[in-house]
Enzyme design. Sequence first.
Site, short mmCIF file in Angstrom:
data_model
loop_
_atom_site.label_atom_id
_atom_site.label_comp_id
_atom_site.label_asym_id
_atom_site.label_seq_id
_atom_site.Cartn_x
_atom_site.Cartn_y
_atom_site.Cartn_z
CD GLU A 63 27.55 -86.18 0.83
OE1 GLU A 63 28.45 -86.06 1.69
OE2 GLU A 63 26.86 -85.23 0.43
CD GLU A 88 24.07 -89.81 7.89
OE1 GLU A 88 24.14 -90.65 8.82
OE2 GLU A 88 25.04 -89.41 7.22
CG ASP A 138 33.62 -94.82 11.97
OD1 ASP A 138 34.84 -94.89 12.22
OD2 ASP A 138 32.74 -94.96 12.82
CE LYS A 142 39.78 -98.92 20.08
NZ LYS A 142 38.94 -99.43 21.20
CG ASP A 174 39.69 -86.01 9.52
OD1 ASP A 174 39.17 -87.15 9.42
OD2 ASP A 174 39.56 -85.30 10.55
CB THR A 211 32.09 -80.60 6.25
OG1 THR A 211 33.27 -81.31 6.70
CG2 THR A 211 31.71 -81.11 4.86
CE LYS A 212 28.05 -75.75 11.05
NZ LYS A 212 26.82 -75.72 11.88
CD GLU A 214 37.59 -80.24 4.53
OE1 GLU A 214 38.59 -79.98 3.84
OE2 GLU A 214 36.44 -80.35 4.06
#
Length: 233
Positions: A63, A88, A138, A142, A174, A211-212, A214
Amino acid sequence: MMVGRDHYQNQRTVRSFVSRAGRMTPGQKKAIKDFWPLMGVEVKQGQADYLQLFNNDNDVVLEIGFGMGDSLAQLAQQNPDKNYIGVEVFPPGVGRLMQCCQQHGLSNIKVYAEDGIEVLQQCIPDASLSSVLLFFPDPWPKKKHHKRRIVQADFTQLVRRKLKLGGVFHMATDWAPYAEHMMSVMVDAQGYENCAEGRNFCRRPESRPVTKFERRGERLGHKVADLMFRRVS
């Protein structure tokens, strides 16, 4: 045509993420101090030996950008017969994941606190992953920042090279314009087929935890799109 390492090294002036230090809780700091020797892996260690890392030959899932780590910990807990590598750059997220692993006694996760592309290039053996996960990267909304989006043609071929034949690249976002961008890039990508066929998005598979991030997006009226593409050549 496969993309070589030299190509990416020439492109690394443009990154798909912004490094954020963030404020770490005492618990997160302690988790990193206590568990990095057991869970942490570094790019400088070179190509990963999965048998040495996990002491088994189970399937390996990578991931990229696991955020605060709750969903990755949930996946590892639900699938003890799989090994997980999380990448991460956000230190509090790394600490939070290690806290979760401590709480649930998870031993099937290893962590890189480094650039995901560098990890793919330098540490992941070719044709070795059963799945690559990229959840809510991310979107760089723009137009002048679109070049920073991680899902680009070159990246798809790097991922493809690391997947086993039949392995799946699973993305979720999303941000509707980014979902369409992902779909366009993946439909044109060599060596993949859409698990949902054509230009269709997938229903969220039960295997992907909600996920939170989401849930927050859904409260704001953002519709989540899942894309799953299988390596076929």
